[in-house]
Write a protein that holds these residues in place. Structure first.
Motif, short mmCIF file in Angstrom:
data_model
loop_
_atom_site.label_atom_id
_atom_site.label_comp_id
_atom_site.label_asym_id
_atom_site.label_seq_id
_atom_site.Cartn_x
_atom_site.Cartn_y
_atom_site.Cartn_z
N PHE A 4 0.85 -1.18 0.00
CA PHE A 4 0.00 0.00 0.00
C PHE A 4 0.89 1.24 0.00
O PHE A 4 1.94 1.27 0.68
N TYR A 5 0.46 2.26 -0.74
CA TYR A 5 1.26 3.49 -0.89
C TYR A 5 0.45 4.70 -0.44
O TYR A 5 -0.78 4.74 -0.56
N SER A 6 1.16 5.69 0.07
CA SER A 6 0.58 6.99 0.37
C SER A 6 1.52 8.05 -0.18
O SER A 6 2.67 8.16 0.26
N ALA A 7 1.04 8.82 -1.15
CA ALA A 7 1.90 9.83 -1.77
C ALA A 7 2.22 10.97 -0.82
O ALA A 7 3.29 11.57 -0.89
N ILE A 8 1.29 11.26 0.09
CA ILE A 8 1.49 12.39 1.01
C ILE A 8 2.19 11.97 2.29
O ILE A 8 2.77 12.79 2.99
N GLY A 9 2.14 10.67 2.62
CA GLY A 9 2.72 10.19 3.86
C GLY A 9 1.77 10.40 5.02
O GLY A 9 1.26 11.52 5.21
N ASP A 10 1.51 9.35 5.81
CA ASP A 10 0.54 9.47 6.89
C ASP A 10 0.86 8.45 7.97
O ASP A 10 1.54 7.45 7.71
N TYR A 11 0.35 8.72 9.18
CA TYR A 11 0.50 7.77 10.28
C TYR A 11 -0.85 7.31 10.81
O TYR A 11 -0.94 6.32 11.55
N LEU A 12 -1.94 8.00 10.45
CA LEU A 12 -3.26 7.69 10.98
C LEU A 12 -3.75 6.36 10.42
O LEU A 12 -3.71 6.10 9.22
N SER A 13 -4.26 5.52 11.31
CA SER A 13 -4.76 4.21 10.89
C SER A 13 -5.99 4.33 10.01
O SER A 13 -6.18 3.51 9.10
N ASP A 14 -6.83 5.33 10.25
CA ASP A 14 -8.04 5.50 9.42
C ASP A 14 -7.68 5.79 7.96
O ASP A 14 -8.32 5.28 7.03
N LEU A 26 -6.31 2.64 6.44
CA LEU A 26 -7.35 1.64 6.26
C LEU A 26 -8.17 1.93 5.00
O LEU A 26 -8.55 1.00 4.27
N ALA A 27 -8.44 3.21 4.73
CA ALA A 27 -9.17 3.57 3.52
C ALA A 27 -8.40 3.18 2.27
O ALA A 27 -8.96 2.62 1.31
N LEU A 28 -7.08 3.44 2.27
CA LEU A 28 -6.26 3.06 1.12
C LEU A 28 -6.16 1.54 0.99
O LEU A 28 -6.22 0.99 -0.12
N SER A 29 -6.03 0.86 2.12
CA SER A 29 -5.91 -0.60 2.09
C SER A 29 -7.18 -1.26 1.58
O SER A 29 -7.13 -2.23 0.82
N THR A 30 -8.32 -0.71 2.00
CA THR A 30 -9.60 -1.28 1.57
C THR A 30 -9.76 -1.20 0.05
O THR A 30 -10.23 -2.15 -0.60
N LEU A 31 -9.37 -0.06 -0.53
CA LEU A 31 -9.46 0.10 -1.98
C LEU A 31 -8.58 -0.91 -2.72
O LEU A 31 -8.96 -1.47 -3.75
N THR A 32 -7.39 -1.14 -2.18
CA THR A 32 -6.48 -2.09 -2.83
C THR A 32 -6.97 -3.53 -2.67
O THR A 32 -6.89 -4.32 -3.62
N LEU A 33 -7.49 -3.87 -1.50
CA LEU A 33 -7.94 -5.24 -1.26
C LEU A 33 -9.16 -5.60 -2.09
O LEU A 33 -9.43 -6.78 -2.32
#
Length: 500
Positions: free
Chosen positions: A324-334, A337-344
């Motif tokens: 899973f990738y985040s272009a902006i960089g983040d530490y929040l689990s929410d 989780l939103a990015l992970s759900t889209l990939t899964l």
């Protein structure tokens, strides 16, 4: 002498595997909607919280090692099942008893997570056993001023983990361990109180071997008061040297070296599943748990993650890895989780999943924010956040930027670059009209058009065998569409691109 605090977790594997079923629905609702109830619950010792809030209809569960019951929940205890009972006897008391084998690695992994959680509030931590943490208190009293303030901070954060535990303080690691494992649950630095508590403990509760305990019982020694009253020289001569060494370390007369815990530099957590998972949408619950641990890890270090990897350990011994990738960089689990759900959603698994592992592949410092408090666009999705969502849904390589290159041939005059990256600056810039959209394969021109500009001859590509010889024009259709067309030597007309 140094003061030590020992925290014993007698049901660590049980609490780890069944953490979500420790609070009943009535208690959860009351805590969720009544802040006062939540404060009252959190202010109680955790082992009291969980005993009084056990689900009314929870299944009887026990952990078994060598056919003996070593951990059980309140429902199993209500059925008459006791610690140390044989599996056959327990099954005869409760036909619906759910049995799980003891796995030491689960407790060791959980213990490391607890140590990492407490490391923010106390420095010298030792993973003393697979079910206990040893904390050196003496060095922390300067920061917390007194023992009560120190324990209040530790217990408040420990209670958030929803684990059964017992605790005690003493002036040696073995003494603190003995008192905690015998449910002393007392925080004090009074030497007389601690010594009296130690001497009251029976020998069967100590770490002496069964053979030495039996030999001491033959001469009428059944507790530590009777043992310490004897001459240690005579004990060393008549019994095993283990007895002398244990008593010396217990009373703080001998040094007891310990190895302190150092938190890991990278996040890497493994989670065993209670049942096999065959669909990716069922991974959301365990993944949420690991993402919460990752959020705590990153937040304590003031870091953000740009790339994380989920490893799926499957029944056929295969391993499937999802990034899973985040272009902006983040530490929040929410957010993760939103990015992970889209990939899964677009991920297929070939075999049922037995366990999962989450690790941070790439992380960095938290970027400085320059948001304005009075900005009217606050709360809107930023370009980098949109990029993260698109990459999670479509794939990282499906979202890219476009830049021009030096090749004059229209079909290959542009190239793909990473999204939002700056293209290389060319020394020569053309002022010729070029459309914003160019077909990868030219289309035949069938409609009537009006030539507005041209011709522009492009004769190039002789060096790589893909030469072209065309006359280009800017034209307009009767519908108003502006086109970039060309004529080849055979006088055939094609549409190369469309102007925006």
């Amino acid at each position: 002498m140094n003061l030590w605090l020992y925290i014993h977790f007698p049901k660590l594997q049980l609490d780890t595997l069944f953490a979500d079923s420790t609070l009943d629905s009535a208690t959860s609702s009351k805590v969720a909607f009544d802040p006062q109830a939540k404060n009252e619950l959190n202010n109680q010792p955790l082992h009291h919280q969980l005993i009084h809030s056990q689900p009314k209809h929870s299944p009887a569960i026990c952990i078994v090692d060598q056919h003996k019951i070593i951990q059980l929940n309140q429902a199993a205890s209500d059925k008459g099942i006791k610690l140390g009972m044989g599996l056959g006897s327990a099954a005869s008391l409760c036909a619906e008893l759910q049995v799980f084998p003891y796995q030491q690695q689960i407790e060791m992994d959980t213990l490391q997570q607890i140590a990492q959680w407490l490391y923010v509030y106390t420095s010298d931590i030792t993973l003393f056993t697979e079910q206990g943490l040893l904390l050196k208190v003496s060095n922390m009293l300067t920061l917390y001023r007194n023992l009560d303030s120190y324990w209040k901070t530790i217990s408040q954060h420990l209670n958030q983990l929803h684990l059964h535990y017992h605790y005690a303080t003493a002036f040696s690691p073995l003494a603190a361990k003995l008192l905690a494992e015998t449910h002393c649950d007392r925080i004090t630095d009074d030497p007389d109180v601690i010594e009296q508590s130690i001497l009251q403990r029976p020998l069967i509760a100590t770490e002496l071997s069964a053979a030495n305990i039996e030999k001491l019982a033959r001469i009428g020694v059944h507790n530590l008061t009777q043992l310490t009253a004897l001459n240690m020289t005579d004990i060393a001569r008549r019994f095993d040297i283990q007895v002398v060494n244990y008593v010396g370390r217990l009373l703080g007369q001998f040094k007891h070296p310990v190895q302190y815990y150092h938190p890991p530099a990278h996040f890497n957590q493994h989670l065993n599943l209670l049942y096999e998972i065959e669909h990716t949408h069922c991974l959301i619950a365990p993944l949420t748990r690991l993402l919460g641990q990752m959020e705590s890890f990153l937040k304590l270090r003031d870091k953000v993650a740009y790339e994380i990897q989920l490893s799926l350990y499957q029944r056929d011994q295969s391993l499937q890895e999802i990034t899973f990738y985040s272009a902006i960089g983040d530490y929040l689990s929410d957010k993760w989780l939103a990015l992970s759900t889209l990939t899964l959603e677009s991920t297929q698994i070939s075999s049922p999943i037995l366990s999962i592992r989450l690790q941070v592949i790439r992380m960095g410092e938290t970027p400085a924010t320059n948001t304005d408090l009075f900005d009217q666009h606050t709360g809107e999705t930023s370009p980098l956040e949109l990029l993260s969502l698109l990459q999670a849904k479509l794939g990282k390589d499906a979202v890219q930027g476009i830049a021009s290159n030096h090749d004059p041939r229209p079909e290959i005059s542009s190239t793909y670059i990473p999204a939002f990256s700056k293209p290389e600056k060319h020394t020569t810039q053309t002022k010729l009209s070029r459309p914003s959209f160019i077909y990868s394969k030219p289309k035949p021109l069938h409609s009537k058009v009006e030539i507005i500009q041209g011709p522009e001859r492009i004769h190039s590509g002789w060096w790589d065998g893909n030469s072209i010889n065309r006359d280009y024009f800017v034209a307009r259709e009767h519908t108003g569409r502006w086109l970039w067309i060309y004529k080849n030597p055979a006088k055939e007309w094609f549409i190369q691109g469309v102007f925006s």
